[in-house]
Design a protein around this motif. Sequence first.
Motif, PDB file in Angstrom:
ATOM      1  N   ASN A  89      73.181  29.253  49.081  1.00 57.62           N
ATOM      2  CA  ASN A  89      73.779  28.050  49.475  1.00 57.62           C
ATOM      3  C   ASN A  89      72.628  26.796  49.064  1.00 57.62           C
ATOM      4  OD1 ASN A  89      76.121  28.985  50.132  1.00 57.62           O
ATOM      5  ND2 ASN A  89      75.740  29.443  52.007  1.00 57.62           N
ATOM      6  N   ASP A  90      71.273  27.399  49.523  1.00 55.04           N
ATOM      7  CA  ASP A  90      70.355  26.119  49.220  1.00 55.04           C
ATOM      8  C   ASP A  90      70.233  25.910  47.708  1.00 55.04           C
ATOM      9  OD1 ASP A  90      69.382  25.906  51.832  1.00 55.04           O
ATOM     10  OD2 ASP A  90      67.978  27.309  51.852  1.00 55.04           O
ATOM     11  N   VAL A  91      70.283  26.933  46.846  1.00 56.67           N
ATOM     12  CA  VAL A  91      70.222  26.624  45.474  1.00 56.67           C
ATOM     13  C   VAL A  91      71.359  25.592  44.832  1.00 56.67           C
ATOM     14  CG1 VAL A  91      70.255  27.847  43.268  1.00 56.67           C
ATOM     15  CG2 VAL A  91      69.124  28.918  45.146  1.00 56.67           C
ATOM     16  N   VAL A  92      72.697  26.156  45.319  1.00 58.24           N
ATOM     17  CA  VAL A  92      73.719  25.459  45.123  1.00 58.24           C
ATOM     18  C   VAL A  92      73.597  23.962  45.371  1.00 58.24           C
ATOM     19  CG1 VAL A  92      76.371  25.107  45.396  1.00 58.24           C
ATOM     20  CG2 VAL A  92      75.137  27.444  44.959  1.00 58.24           C
ATOM     21  N   GLU A  93      73.400  23.672  46.774  1.00 53.20           N
ATOM     22  CA  GLU A  93      73.174  22.336  47.388  1.00 53.20           C
ATOM     23  C   GLU A  93      72.238  21.610  46.529  1.00 53.20           C
ATOM     24  OE1 GLU A  93      72.758  22.366  51.732  1.00 53.20           O
ATOM     25  OE2 GLU A  93      74.185  23.794  51.885  1.00 53.20           O
ATOM     26  N   CYS A  94      71.066  22.154  46.471  1.00 51.49           N
ATOM     27  CA  CYS A  94      70.136  21.317  45.801  1.00 51.49           C
ATOM     28  C   CYS A  94      70.399  20.968  44.269  1.00 51.49           C
ATOM     29  CB  CYS A  94      68.636  22.044  45.729  1.00 51.49           C
ATOM     30  SG  CYS A  94      68.027  22.280  47.364  1.00 51.49           S
ATOM     31  N   ILE A  95      71.084  21.843  43.322  1.00 54.10           N
ATOM     32  CA  ILE A  95      71.482  21.688  42.058  1.00 54.10           C
ATOM     33  C   ILE A  95      72.537  20.631  42.126  1.00 54.10           C
ATOM     34  CG2 ILE A  95      72.127  22.624  40.040  1.00 54.10           C
ATOM     35  CD1 ILE A  95      69.303  23.383  40.615  1.00 54.10           C
ATOM     36  N   SER A  96      73.421  20.752  42.993  1.00 52.98           N
ATOM     37  CA  SER A  96      74.576  19.811  43.053  1.00 52.98           C
ATOM     38  C   SER A  96      73.858  18.435  43.217  1.00 52.98           C
ATOM     39  CB  SER A  96      75.655  20.189  44.198  1.00 52.98           C
ATOM     40  OG  SER A  96      76.270  21.538  43.773  1.00 52.98           O
ATOM     41  N   ALA A  97      73.093  18.412  44.398  1.00 51.02           N
ATOM     42  CA  ALA A  97      72.525  17.012  44.523  1.00 51.02           C
ATOM     43  C   ALA A  97      71.801  16.352  43.469  1.00 51.02           C
ATOM     44  CB  ALA A  97      71.559  17.081  46.022  1.00 51.02           C
ATOM     45  N   GLY A  98      71.309  17.096  42.464  1.00 53.44           N
ATOM     46  CA  GLY A  98      70.426  16.598  41.500  1.00 53.44           C
ATOM     47  C   GLY A  98      69.286  17.263  41.081  1.00 53.44           C
ATOM     48  N   ALA A  99      68.986  18.266  41.692  1.00 56.93           N
ATOM     49  CA  ALA A  99      67.722  18.822  41.189  1.00 56.93           C
ATOM     50  C   ALA A  99      68.031  19.686  39.884  1.00 56.93           C
ATOM     51  CB  ALA A  99      67.235  20.028  42.291  1.00 56.93           C
ATOM     52  N   LYS A 100      67.057  19.499  39.145  1.00 58.88           N
ATOM     53  CA  LYS A 100      67.008  20.206  37.852  1.00 58.88           C
ATOM     54  C   LYS A 100      66.674  21.750  37.702  1.00 58.88           C
ATOM     55  CE  LYS A 100      67.921  16.058  35.419  1.00 58.88           C
ATOM     56  NZ  LYS A 100      66.860  15.343  34.951  1.00 58.88           N
ATOM     57  N   ASP A 101      65.987  22.110  38.806  1.00 61.35           N
ATOM     58  CA  ASP A 101      65.558  23.527  38.885  1.00 61.35           C
ATOM     59  C   ASP A 101      65.222  23.948  40.333  1.00 61.35           C
ATOM     60  OD1 ASP A 101      65.021  26.449  38.015  1.00 61.35           O
ATOM     61  OD2 ASP A 101      63.934  25.783  36.597  1.00 61.35           O
TER      62      ASP A 101
END
Length: 132
Positions: A89-101
């Motif tokens: 969930n952390d991965v999905v939230e961060c990528i959805s928020a705009g993180a590139k990796d």
Amino acid sequence: MKVMVVEDTAILRKILRDILKEFCGVADGDIHEAEDAIKAIRSYKIIKPDIVFLDIAMPEINGKKAIGQLLTLDPDANIIMFTGSRDANDVVECISAGAKDYLTKPLQPQRVQEAIRKILPREKLPSILKNG
């Protein structure tokens, strides 16, 4: 290439700094550190980093919240999250928020290299990363 490392633990900032210098060819003077997201957000416009390595778990403002604030300052910010969490969930939230990796600790030099290569155009890469 300028890099900002945002991590509240000094030893982890040093480990990433060492990886960036030794395995990615980033000059020591081009690596900027912040102990928390508040300091990173305040100094982002001054430093104008090409990449921000941002830890998730930090006091006051966590990395997930900081993504939005950094992207408000610069919609083109290149943010790479890193954490000890293996929570999908952390991965999905961060990528959805705009993180590139998204990198997990302990950081592996090859993954740091891959993340930088994936994000930056070839002309901005240090020579050590152009040949890999």
